[in-house]
Design a protein around this motif. Structure first.
Motif, PDB file in Angstrom:
ATOM      1  N   GLN A  24       2.818   1.160  17.055  1.00 39.08           N
ATOM      2  CA  GLN A  24       2.207   2.345  17.661  1.00 39.08           C
ATOM      3  C   GLN A  24       1.503   3.173  16.594  1.00 39.08           C
ATOM      4  OE1 GLN A  24       5.060   4.918  19.573  1.00 39.08           O
ATOM      5  NE2 GLN A  24       3.566   6.521  19.987  1.00 39.08           N
ATOM      6  N   LEU A  25       2.157   3.305  15.426  1.00 35.56           N
ATOM      7  CA  LEU A  25       1.547   4.022  14.312  1.00 35.56           C
ATOM      8  C   LEU A  25       0.279   3.321  13.846  1.00 35.56           C
ATOM      9  CD1 LEU A  25       1.821   6.300  12.160  1.00 35.56           C
ATOM     10  CD2 LEU A  25       3.131   4.650  10.778  1.00 35.56           C
ATOM     11  N   TYR A  26       0.334   2.007  13.674  1.00 39.52           N
ATOM     12  CA  TYR A  26      -0.835   1.265  13.216  1.00 39.52           C
ATOM     13  C   TYR A  26      -1.980   1.371  14.220  1.00 39.52           C
ATOM     14  CZ  TYR A  26       2.767  -0.921  10.244  1.00 39.52           C
ATOM     15  OH  TYR A  26       3.808  -1.158   9.381  1.00 39.52           O
ATOM     16  N   TRP A  48      10.813   8.601  10.311  1.00 41.45           N
ATOM     17  CA  TRP A  48      11.237   7.539  11.224  1.00 41.45           C
ATOM     18  C   TRP A  48      11.432   6.205  10.502  1.00 41.45           C
ATOM     19  CZ3 TRP A  48      12.633   9.790  15.513  1.00 41.45           C
ATOM     20  CH2 TRP A  48      11.956  10.939  15.961  1.00 41.45           C
ATOM     21  N   GLY A  49      11.370   6.209   9.180  1.00 41.45           N
ATOM     22  CA  GLY A  49      11.557   4.967   8.435  1.00 41.45           C
ATOM     23  C   GLY A  49      10.347   4.061   8.447  1.00 41.45           C
ATOM     24  N   ARG A  50       9.179   4.649   8.678  1.00 41.99           N
ATOM     25  CA  ARG A  50       7.938   3.866   8.740  1.00 41.99           C
ATOM     26  C   ARG A  50       7.150   4.110   7.452  1.00 41.99           C
ATOM     27  NH1 ARG A  50       5.541   5.822  14.447  1.00 41.99           N
ATOM     28  NH2 ARG A  50       5.570   7.778  13.263  1.00 41.99           N
ATOM     29  N   LEU A  51       6.770   3.034   6.776  1.00 35.01           N
ATOM     30  CA  LEU A  51       6.026   3.169   5.532  1.00 35.01           C
ATOM     31  C   LEU A  51       4.634   3.737   5.791  1.00 35.01           C
ATOM     32  CD1 LEU A  51       7.069  -0.134   3.724  1.00 35.01           C
ATOM     33  CD2 LEU A  51       7.970   2.172   3.377  1.00 35.01           C
ATOM     34  N   MET A  52       4.176   4.559   4.831  1.00 35.07           N
ATOM     35  CA  MET A  52       2.873   5.215   4.900  1.00 35.07           C
ATOM     36  C   MET A  52       2.081   4.871   3.642  1.00 35.07           C
ATOM     37  SD  MET A  52       3.115   7.011   7.773  1.00 35.07           S
ATOM     38  CE  MET A  52       1.929   8.356   7.688  1.00 35.07           C
ATOM     39  N   PRO A  53       0.747   4.952   3.694  1.00 31.94           N
ATOM     40  CA  PRO A  53      -0.040   4.689   2.488  1.00 31.94           C
ATOM     41  C   PRO A  53       0.293   5.685   1.380  1.00 31.94           C
ATOM     42  CG  PRO A  53      -1.433   4.736   4.451  1.00 31.94           C
ATOM     43  CD  PRO A  53      -0.091   5.237   4.869  1.00 31.94           C
ATOM     44  N   GLN A  54       0.360   5.190   0.151  1.00 35.74           N
ATOM     45  CA  GLN A  54       0.631   6.023  -1.017  1.00 35.74           C
ATOM     46  C   GLN A  54      -0.628   6.848  -1.353  1.00 35.74           C
ATOM     47  OE1 GLN A  54       1.445   8.098  -3.787  1.00 35.74           O
ATOM     48  NE2 GLN A  54       3.241   6.801  -3.416  1.00 35.74           N
ATOM     49  N   PRO A  55      -0.550   8.184  -1.284  1.00 35.14           N
ATOM     50  CA  PRO A  55      -1.756   9.011  -1.480  1.00 35.14           C
ATOM     51  C   PRO A  55      -2.388   8.894  -2.863  1.00 35.14           C
ATOM     52  CG  PRO A  55      -0.065  10.263  -0.337  1.00 35.14           C
ATOM     53  CD  PRO A  55       0.587   8.996  -0.817  1.00 35.14           C
ATOM     54  N   THR A  56      -1.620   8.494  -3.891  1.00 34.60           N
ATOM     55  CA  THR A  56      -2.258   8.325  -5.197  1.00 34.60           C
ATOM     56  C   THR A  56      -3.241   7.158  -5.191  1.00 34.60           C
ATOM     57  OG1 THR A  56      -0.429   6.930  -5.961  1.00 34.60           O
ATOM     58  CG2 THR A  56      -0.283   9.290  -6.449  1.00 34.60           C
ATOM     59  N   TRP A 110       0.808  -1.216   0.000  1.00 31.48           N
ATOM     60  CA  TRP A 110       0.000   0.000   0.000  1.00 31.48           C
ATOM     61  C   TRP A 110       0.847   1.274   0.000  1.00 31.48           C
ATOM     62  CZ3 TRP A 110       1.622   1.532   4.807  1.00 31.48           C
ATOM     63  CH2 TRP A 110       1.791   0.551   5.798  1.00 31.48           C
ATOM     64  N   SER A 111       2.156   1.152   0.233  1.00 31.53           N
ATOM     65  CA  SER A 111       3.038   2.316   0.148  1.00 31.53           C
ATOM     66  C   SER A 111       3.680   2.452  -1.236  1.00 31.53           C
ATOM     67  CB  SER A 111       4.149   2.225   1.202  1.00 31.53           C
ATOM     68  OG  SER A 111       4.958   1.084   0.965  1.00 31.53           O
ATOM     69  N   TYR A 112       3.404   1.524  -2.128  1.00 30.00           N
ATOM     70  CA  TYR A 112       3.997   1.473  -3.471  1.00 30.00           C
ATOM     71  C   TYR A 112       3.091   2.196  -4.448  1.00 30.00           C
ATOM     72  CZ  TYR A 112       6.153  -0.916  -7.548  1.00 30.00           C
ATOM     73  OH  TYR A 112       6.790  -1.228  -8.722  1.00 30.00           O
ATOM     74  N   ALA A 156      -5.103   9.550   2.812  1.00 25.49           N
ATOM     75  CA  ALA A 156      -3.838   9.482   3.556  1.00 25.49           C
ATOM     76  C   ALA A 156      -2.983  10.726   3.335  1.00 25.49           C
ATOM     77  CB  ALA A 156      -3.054   8.243   3.133  1.00 25.49           C
ATOM     78  N   PHE A 157      -3.377  11.569   2.398  1.00 34.01           N
ATOM     79  CA  PHE A 157      -2.576  12.754   2.069  1.00 34.01           C
ATOM     80  C   PHE A 157      -2.380  13.623   3.317  1.00 34.01           C
ATOM     81  CE2 PHE A 157      -1.957  17.082   0.457  1.00 34.01           C
ATOM     82  CZ  PHE A 157      -0.920  16.876  -0.441  1.00 34.01           C
ATOM     83  N   GLY A 158      -1.177  14.206   3.418  1.00 38.71           N
ATOM     84  CA  GLY A 158      -0.882  15.088   4.535  1.00 38.71           C
ATOM     85  C   GLY A 158      -0.474  14.356   5.795  1.00 38.71           C
ATOM     86  N   GLY A 159      -0.077  13.085   5.659  1.00 42.96           N
ATOM     87  CA  GLY A 159       0.380  12.334   6.824  1.00 42.96           C
ATOM     88  C   GLY A 159      -0.723  11.709   7.645  1.00 42.96           C
TER      89      GLY A 159
END
Length: 455
Positions: free
Chosen positions: A201-203, A106-114, A74-76, A119-122
């Motif tokens: 913690q993020l999840y 912090w090296g933590r993958l995030m959802p790809q906003p496209t 989901w980060s791709y 998820a845009f804006g963190g």
């Protein structure tokens, strides 16, 4: 001051006890839900997740289906309409990677906003998790084991540590053979557990209720599995821990039943009868290991519209025959495998809806106890389990041969005496009373689920 300190410690102990009790309650029955992988591969988009969540809420929730799981990468950055494509990253001369996965400092993958505009804006997955929760469902995600290689290259700091960076905790010799996004973690290094704690913690802040960790069962990664388990506990949010892919080594049986909620017995399962036959063998090997909180996993249910955007074969409805579709459901239920639907729910026809909404059949999965193989010979197979809180039995009769024939249930082999009532759970019909045996002629690859009651 001393008394105050004692009260504080007592409060902490009580809170820990309450949390431990709550955490022990995850996956008390096999988890049931929907997963995006079999219909969308790495390329599922937010509107598609919502559409499937809506379908589950409107049609399946009342039957016990509850999880909505976003699988795989989901980060791709998959452009809208793309197939799974090539998930590998290319490493440039300066050591950086393209495509660059969406990642925080912090090296933590995030959802790809496209793919996930909310998820845009963190924002991460919190808006999507909130949407799923508002439907009365639970939200889950898939992750790859370890730490992103691009975090190692960037020397991303590890949250919760003093000066530890990603390159200091990565095991660069531990890689996934089929995707190059991640390195394993050296769990003996200071900061490795803290990194896992930071992602869980993020999840938890996103409202994640279920986590599937990939590339961790084959080979079996004992230290990292325990690391994810500890991180879930530290997050304060109970989540079933699903580990994949199989074949999970039988030698890990004692460990996996203690540290994972569900584990894959085999590699990816698809709509192919030979794979069903192999699954029967895997299931027999793991017989007796399932129970509240820990379930051997036959993999996702290949029913409905598959491979709309990859990953295997053309877009299609399941290639199983109708008899094989019922056998697929019947075995997953009698064996008490987790039930994760793999098709695109809005494309379901009347047949798919019927297969997913029989309360008597689903009770075999959710309320059966101690499933075991009773018989397998000459193209016939019989599995049996106990009905919870009853002397009744659930029985699955399977014709696993290529010709129609009678499958015979010897009632004496079940130690049943007297007259035994037999009920067909799909037809919701009582078939009569039998004393010595029950016989049913079944088409090739067909099966039936029964409930037996001693009169």
């Amino acid at each position: 001051m001393k008394i105050y300190g004692t009260k504080v410690w007592m409060a902490i102990i009580i809170l820990l006890a309450l949390y431990t009790t709550a955490n022990c309650q995850v996956a008390q029955t096999p988890p049931m839900g929907w997963n995006s992988y079999n219909c969308f591969g790495s390329a599922v988009h937010e509107d598609e997740v919502k559409a499937n969540a809506d379908y589950v809420a409107n049609n399946l929730k009342q039957y016990g289906w509850q999880y909505v799981v976003v699988d795989f990468l989901w980060s791709y950055d998959n452009p809208v309409g793309s197939t799974i494509g090539n998930p590998f990253q290319k490493q440039l001369e300066d050591g950086s990677y393209v495509p660059w996965l969406t990642m925080d400092k912090w090296g933590r993958l995030m959802p790809q906003p496209t793919k996930f505009p909310s998820a845009f804006g963190g924002n991460g997955f919190k808006p999507l998790g909130d949407y799923v929760h508002a439907l009365g469902l639970k939200f889950g995600i898939h992750v790859m084991r370890g730490i992103p290689r691009q975090a190692v290259w960037a020397k991303s700091p590890v949250m919760g540590t003093n000066g530890i960076t990603a390159d200091m905790i990565a095991d660069t010799s531990s890689t996934c053979p089929w995707m190059n996004h991640m390195y394993g973690l050296n769990m003996s290094k200071p900061g490795a557990q803290e990194y896992l704690n930071s992602i869980l913690q993020l999840y938890a802040s996103w409202g994640v209720d279920f986590i599937k960790v990939d590339d961790i069962s084959r080979p079996y990664r004992t230290a990292e599995i325990e690391g994810y388990e500890k991180a879930i506990a530290a997050s304060g949010r109970p989540m079933p821990l699903s580990i994949s892919p199989g074949e999970t080594a039988l030698s890990a049986k004692d460990h996996v039943t203690k540290h994972a909620s569900m584990w894959r017995m085999a590699d990816d399962f698809w709509d192919n009868w030979e794979m069903v036959l192999h699954m029967f063998n895997y299931a027999k090997s793991w017989e007796g290991t399932g129970g509240p909180g820990h379930w051997p996993d036959c993999d996702m249910i290949q029913i409905g519209k598959l491979s709309k955007r990859g990953p295997v074969g053309p877009e299609r409805y399941s290639r199983f025959t109708e008899d094989e579709l019922y056998t697929h459901m019947n075995f997953w239920c009698i064996y008490r495998s987790p039930l994760m639907l793999g098709g695109n729910m809005p494309d379901n026809r009347e047949l798919e809806l019927k297969l997913f909404t029989n309360a008597e059949v689903l009770a075999v999965n959710q309320q059966g106890e101690n499933p075991k193989q009773l018989y397998k010979q000459d193209g016939s197979m019989i599995w049996v389990s106990n009905v919870q809180g009853s002397k009744d039995l659930y029985v699955g009769l399977f014709n696993i041969g290529d010709n129609a024939h009678d499958v015979v249930l010897d009632l004496a082999s079940l130690k049943l005496k007297g007259s035994v009532g037999v009920r067909d759970l799909w037809k919701k019909t009582d078939l009569g009373s039998f004393k010595k045996k029950y016989t049913q002629k079944l088409n090739p690859h067909a099966s039936v689920l029964l409930r037996l009651t001693v009169k």
